[in-house]
Design a protein around this motif. Structure first.
Motif, PDB file in Angstrom:
ATOM      1  N   CYS A  44       0.830  -1.209   0.000  1.00  0.00           N
ATOM      2  CA  CYS A  44       0.000   0.000   0.000  1.00  0.00           C
ATOM      3  C   CYS A  44       0.862   1.256   0.000  1.00  0.00           C
ATOM      4  N   ALA A  45       1.922   1.256   0.811  1.00  0.00           N
ATOM      5  CA  ALA A  45       2.790   2.431   0.906  1.00  0.00           C
ATOM      6  C   ALA A  45       3.605   2.655  -0.359  1.00  0.00           C
ATOM      7  N   SER A  46       3.750   1.615  -1.169  1.00  0.00           N
ATOM      8  CA  SER A  46       4.486   1.783  -2.435  1.00  0.00           C
ATOM      9  C   SER A  46       3.714   2.615  -3.447  1.00  0.00           C
ATOM     10  N   GLY A  47       2.403   2.701  -3.266  1.00  0.00           N
ATOM     11  CA  GLY A  47       1.564   3.426  -4.216  1.00  0.00           C
ATOM     12  C   GLY A  47       1.221   2.626  -5.452  1.00  0.00           C
ATOM     13  N   THR A  48       1.576   1.332  -5.478  1.00  0.00           N
ATOM     14  CA  THR A  48       1.354   0.512  -6.675  1.00  0.00           C
ATOM     15  C   THR A  48       0.277  -0.551  -6.472  1.00  0.00           C
ATOM     16  N   SER A  49      -0.426  -0.527  -5.351  1.00  0.00           N
ATOM     17  CA  SER A  49      -1.440  -1.555  -5.108  1.00  0.00           C
ATOM     18  C   SER A  49      -2.701  -1.243  -5.916  1.00  0.00           C
ATOM     19  N   TYR A  50      -3.587  -2.240  -5.995  1.00  0.00           N
ATOM     20  CA  TYR A  50      -4.836  -2.044  -6.739  1.00  0.00           C
ATOM     21  C   TYR A  50      -5.800  -1.131  -6.001  1.00  0.00           C
ATOM     22  N   PHE A  51      -5.461  -0.731  -4.770  1.00  0.00           N
ATOM     23  CA  PHE A  51      -6.276   0.251  -4.058  1.00  0.00           C
ATOM     24  C   PHE A  51      -5.964   1.678  -4.516  1.00  0.00           C
ATOM     25  N   GLY A  52      -4.868   1.841  -5.262  1.00  0.00           N
ATOM     26  CA  GLY A  52      -4.447   3.164  -5.684  1.00  0.00           C
ATOM     27  C   GLY A  52      -3.463   3.769  -4.702  1.00  0.00           C
ATOM     28  N   GLY A  66      -4.009  -3.460  20.892  1.00  0.00           N
ATOM     29  CA  GLY A  66      -4.092  -2.275  21.733  1.00  0.00           C
ATOM     30  C   GLY A  66      -4.917  -2.533  22.973  1.00  0.00           C
ATOM     31  N   VAL A  67      -5.024  -1.505  23.793  1.00  0.00           N
ATOM     32  CA  VAL A  67      -5.733  -1.609  25.066  1.00  0.00           C
ATOM     33  C   VAL A  67      -6.824  -0.551  25.108  1.00  0.00           C
ATOM     34  N   ARG A  68      -8.034  -0.973  25.473  1.00  0.00           N
ATOM     35  CA  ARG A  68      -9.150  -0.046  25.650  1.00  0.00           C
ATOM     36  C   ARG A  68      -9.007   0.728  26.950  1.00  0.00           C
ATOM     37  N   ASP A  69      -9.868   1.717  27.145  1.00  0.00           N
ATOM     38  CA  ASP A  69      -9.849   2.507  28.372  1.00  0.00           C
ATOM     39  C   ASP A  69     -10.058   1.652  29.618  1.00  0.00           C
ATOM     40  N   ASP A  70     -10.805   0.549  29.476  1.00  0.00           N
ATOM     41  CA  ASP A  70     -11.075  -0.303  30.639  1.00  0.00           C
ATOM     42  C   ASP A  70      -9.965  -1.312  30.897  1.00  0.00           C
ATOM     43  N   GLY A  71      -8.867  -1.250  30.111  1.00  0.00           N
ATOM     44  CA  GLY A  71      -7.736  -2.146  30.305  1.00  0.00           C
ATOM     45  C   GLY A  71      -7.800  -3.440  29.530  1.00  0.00           C
ATOM     46  N   THR A  72      -8.870  -3.659  28.768  1.00  0.00           N
ATOM     47  CA  THR A  72      -9.008  -4.897  27.993  1.00  0.00           C
ATOM     48  C   THR A  72      -8.135  -4.835  26.744  1.00  0.00           C
ATOM     49  N   ALA A  73      -7.369  -5.891  26.514  1.00  0.00           N
ATOM     50  CA  ALA A  73      -6.517  -5.972  25.330  1.00  0.00           C
ATOM     51  C   ALA A  73      -7.333  -6.517  24.160  1.00  0.00           C
ATOM     52  N   VAL A  74      -7.140  -5.910  22.978  1.00  0.00           N
ATOM     53  CA  VAL A  74      -7.866  -6.338  21.780  1.00  0.00           C
ATOM     54  C   VAL A  74      -6.939  -6.342  20.578  1.00  0.00           C
ATOM     55  N   TRP A  75      -7.236  -7.219  19.639  1.00  0.00           N
ATOM     56  CA  TRP A  75      -6.638  -7.155  18.299  1.00  0.00           C
ATOM     57  C   TRP A  75      -7.552  -6.295  17.448  1.00  0.00           C
ATOM     58  N   PHE A  76      -6.974  -5.551  16.488  1.00  0.00           N
ATOM     59  CA  PHE A  76      -7.814  -4.706  15.642  1.00  0.00           C
ATOM     60  C   PHE A  76      -7.242  -4.602  14.230  1.00  0.00           C
ATOM     61  N   PRO A  77      -8.103  -4.443  13.225  1.00  0.00           N
ATOM     62  CA  PRO A  77      -7.668  -4.178  11.857  1.00  0.00           C
ATOM     63  C   PRO A  77      -7.879  -2.705  11.510  1.00  0.00           C
ATOM     64  N   THR A  78      -7.200  -2.235  10.474  1.00  0.00           N
ATOM     65  CA  THR A  78      -7.458  -0.907   9.924  1.00  0.00           C
ATOM     66  C   THR A  78      -7.457  -1.009   8.399  1.00  0.00           C
ATOM     67  N   SER A  79      -7.873   0.042   7.744  1.00  0.00           N
ATOM     68  CA  SER A  79      -7.849   0.087   6.276  1.00  0.00           C
ATOM     69  C   SER A  79      -6.782   1.061   5.782  1.00  0.00           C
ATOM     70  N   ALA A  80      -5.758   1.317   6.609  1.00  0.00           N
ATOM     71  CA  ALA A  80      -4.709   2.276   6.250  1.00  0.00           C
ATOM     72  C   ALA A  80      -4.037   1.881   4.936  1.00  0.00           C
ATOM     73  N   GLY A  81      -3.917   2.841   4.037  1.00  0.00           N
ATOM     74  CA  GLY A  81      -3.302   2.591   2.744  1.00  0.00           C
ATOM     75  C   GLY A  81      -4.288   2.113   1.702  1.00  0.00           C
ATOM     76  N   MET A  82      -5.417   1.592   2.159  1.00  0.00           N
ATOM     77  CA  MET A  82      -6.462   1.132   1.239  1.00  0.00           C
ATOM     78  C   MET A  82      -7.590   2.145   1.128  1.00  0.00           C
ATOM     79  N   ARG A  83      -7.837   2.850   2.226  1.00  0.00           N
ATOM     80  CA  ARG A  83      -8.828   3.928   2.266  1.00  0.00           C
ATOM     81  C   ARG A  83      -8.215   5.077   3.055  1.00  0.00           C
ATOM     82  N   PRO A  84      -8.767   6.282   2.939  1.00  0.00           N
ATOM     83  CA  PRO A  84      -8.222   7.404   3.712  1.00  0.00           C
ATOM     84  C   PRO A  84      -8.287   7.110   5.208  1.00  0.00           C
ATOM     85  N   GLY A  85      -7.245   7.511   5.912  1.00  0.00           N
ATOM     86  CA  GLY A  85      -7.205   7.296   7.354  1.00  0.00           C
ATOM     87  C   GLY A  85      -5.881   6.702   7.792  1.00  0.00           C
ATOM     88  N   ASP A  86      -5.664   6.747   9.103  1.00  0.00           N
ATOM     89  CA  ASP A  86      -4.408   6.285   9.669  1.00  0.00           C
ATOM     90  C   ASP A  86      -4.533   4.868  10.221  1.00  0.00           C
TER      91      ASP A  86
END
Length: 314
Positions: A44-52, A66-86
């Motif tokens: 995605c960071a190369s700028g050559t993916s099919y996401f543009g 990461g950790v939520r405010d209540d201290g619970t640990a979670v796994w999470f995904p993001t769409s960084a590089g595929m859609r706008p956002g960090d």
């Protein structure tokens, strides 16, 4: 907050400062404890993916822990590089609450970050797509990589009778052996289909039921010749080539099946269930993968390391 920032597509990110994200509707703010650098992040960071090409600057990282405010640990995904956002390679991340997966107490956040979606792909390519049955013999190609290491272990945890592995580098062969492969076959630069197929059949000591293939190319064509009648090959990558010299006769004579797999097809519920199983195995000490931990300040030099899965500690 500190964050990895891609300023120019094709150039590695650098450590810098970014405003702490503000969660939107349905989102929550997580304190990131570990985030891996994956092939998808680099693509995605190369700028050559099919996401543009993504708008820059942005924070890469398509998954993390990461950790939520209540201290619970979670796994999470993001769409960084595929859609706008960090993404996840920062001290904090704003993510969709519905996409997070709670983790068992005491599990190593760095290990879960290293396994992540690679282990999800291995698990579901074997079981959901590949229909692995107890007692079956499995051949794992590219078994020194993250997907391959996870696949060897997950196949055995799912009841496979034995796992034969194939890997190119000496280090990769050692990783496959440590993961539990009964036999490890070296993949060599000058391999041809017939020669490699002969070596794989000899190592397996008979036909296999299922091939997990993140490589394609010549290794896939050779592995196809090791399958029993009605056997399955599940492809989930093309590290050895975008095309493979497949022959019609073995396919027809053996009524073989070639199946494709992608994580993009998963529902959030299926992904969550797979992550929960993976985290449970990891917490019990039954699933691991080689990885290297670096600080966020080392992101530029760590970005192109492919000998190990790199996990960044913000």
């Amino acid at each position: 907050m500190r964050a990895a920032l891609v300023h120019t597509c094709g150039a590695p990110p650098v450590a810098g400062e970014r405003a702490v994200p503000v969660p939107g509707e349905g989102e929550l703010l997580l304190r990131v404890t570990a985030a891996s650098i994956t092939p998808l992040d680099r693509l995605c960071a190369s700028g050559t993916s099919y996401f543009g090409a993504p708008a820059t600057p942005y924070v890469p990282g398509v998954q993390g822990v990461g950790v939520r405010d209540d201290g619970t640990a979670v796994w999470f995904p993001t769409s960084a590089g595929m859609r706008p956002g960090d993404g996840s390679l920062a001290e904090y991340a704003a993510v969709r609450a519905a996409d997070t997966v709670e983790l068992p107490d005491g599990v190593d956040h760095r290990l879960i970050a290293a396994l992540g979606l690679s282990a999800v792909a291995a698990q579901l390519a074997l079981t959901w797509r590949g229909e692995l049955q107890p007692g079956e013999r499995v051949l794992v190609l590219g078994a020194g990589g993250v997907v391959g290491q996870a696949a060897v272990q997950l196949a055995l945890l799912a009841g496979a009778g034995s796992v034969i592995a194939a890997a190119r580098s000496s280090a990769g062969q050692q990783r496959a052996a440590r993961a539990g492969a009964a036999v490890v076959v070296p993949l060599e630069q000058g391999d041809d289909v017939a020669g490699l197929a002969s070596r794989l059949r000899s190592a397996a000591g008979g036909p296999v039921d299922l091939v997990l293939d993140p490589l394609f190319g010549i290794p896939a064509a050779a592995a196809l010749r090791t399958l029993r009648p009605g056997g399955r090959l599940v492809n989930l990558g093309s590290a050895a080539g975008e095309t493979a010299p497949l022959e019609s006769a073995p396919l027809r004579a053996g009524s073989l099946r070639i199946l494709g797999y992608t994580n993009n097809e998963l529902t959030p519920a299926a992904r969550s269930a797979a992550l929960t199983l993976i985290a449970t195995h990891a917490a019990a000490g039954h699933l691991t993968v080689d990885h290297t931990t670096v600080r966020l300040t080392d992101i530029t030099t760590a970005w192109h390391r492919t000998d190990h899965r790199v996990v960044v500690i913000p």
